[in-house]
Design a protein around this motif. Structure first.
Motif: not given
Length: 321
Positions: A301-315
């Motif tokens: 099991v891999i815990v994906l702890c969150g998805a509150n990313y900065d859109q421009s940085a993630l892109k």
């Protein structure tokens, strides 16, 4: 006295009863591609789908639900704990001040502001923001809500482990990103109490690995903190943190990942799993990728702890532009 992992697991059971109606039981999603070649069963515990986009609401709700209505509260966070605490404060009608580092991701700052809490920007990284919030708590008689160094916070994060055990009959390994240690202490305590054969893998970012280095030394140590894609786990830890002895008692293996490996995991989650997550969530997958060859025919099991990313940085990271 530091709580034992058995005490922490018992507290997680109690916390679940308090917070159940205020959080979302996140799904355990089979990987679309991982493990296909060696017969492994790979599952993602998708806290990226949690109500606030991160697991942090669990601990915040666990702690704040036990506070008197008239008490003024203060906390510090690089973002996700601040979002979870702010959401909890709004739900429970609590007076909350959130101290954030000046480097906070703009998208997280905007989200915290949307809950109507008081905000202070201070320091260049999360550790400095935490120290300032602790000073204000003493001088202004606030109750300080630690992002990780609190039995109630750890108990709230441990509810993830209870859900995993209900959602999967047999779990051989759990991969968890390590920051302050609240998440891995909580989940690890539950697993060791109710499924002692399950191996706990703590995954540290090479550029900021305070907990990992402290575990190796057996006491809290100062370490260099450089920029990392897994910014939610960056920064130092309290010298008296209860997460260190807890983590040392429940973590079986520590895996260290560099920025290239975190970037590769972010891309894999986006293109192979159709999930956009923040760097700290990808860090857990990066750790799995480093040792996957030795986990054939096992359930991880891999815990994906969150998805509150900065859109421009993630892109820019995913498309390398």
């Amino acid at each position: 006295m530091h709580p034992t992992f058995l005490e922490a697991a018992a507290s997680a059971v109690q916390a679940r009863n308090r917070i159940r109606e205020h959080i979302y039981q996140t799904p355990l999603i089979p990987s679309r591609v991982k493990g296909k070649a060696n017969g492994a069963n790979v599952l993602f515990k998708a806290e990226n789908f949690q109500l606030t986009g991160s697991f942090k609401i669990r601990g915040a709700m666990s702690k704040m639900s036990g506070q008197p209505a008239s008490r003024q509260l203060i906390t510090a966070s690089s973002g996700n704990h601040g979002i979870g605490a702010a959401s909890s404060a709004q739900t429970l009608s609590k007076d909350l001040t959130v101290v954030l580092p000046q480097t906070v991701v703009p998208a997280k700052l905007e989200k915290i502001q949307s809950y109507g809490v008081n905000i202070i920007l201070h320091g260049s990284e999360t550790g400095l923001a935490e120290q300032y919030a602790q000073q204000l708590a003493v001088s202004h008689q606030y109750t300080y809500i630690s992002p990780y160094n609190d039995p109630d916070i750890i108990a709230g994060q441990g509810t993830i482990g209870l859900e995993i055990l209900e959602q999967c009959a047999q779990v051989d390994n759990v991969f968890i990103a390590m920051g302050g240690g609240g998440l891995i202490s909580g989940i690890g305590a539950v697993m060791k109490a109710f499924s002692p054969r399950t191996k706990i893998y703590g995954v540290a970012a090479t550029n900021s690995k305070a907990l990992a280095e402290s575990m190796a030394a057996g006491h809290v140590v100062e370490t260099e903190h450089r920029d990392t894609l897994a910014e939610a786990v960056a920064g130092g830890i309290d010298r008296d943190t209860i997460t260190l002895p807890l983590a040392m008692s429940v973590v079986d293996h520590v895996v260290e990942c560099d920025e290239r490996e975190i970037q590769g995991a972010l891309r894999a989650l986006a293109f192979d799993e159709n999930m956009l997550v923040e760097g700290s969530a990808a860090l857990a997958l990066a750790g799995f990728n480093k040792v996957a060859h030795g986990l054939a025919h096992e359930t991880s099991v891999i815990v994906l702890c969150g998805a509150n990313y900065d859109q421009s940085a993630l892109k820019g990271v995913i498309f390398d532009c």
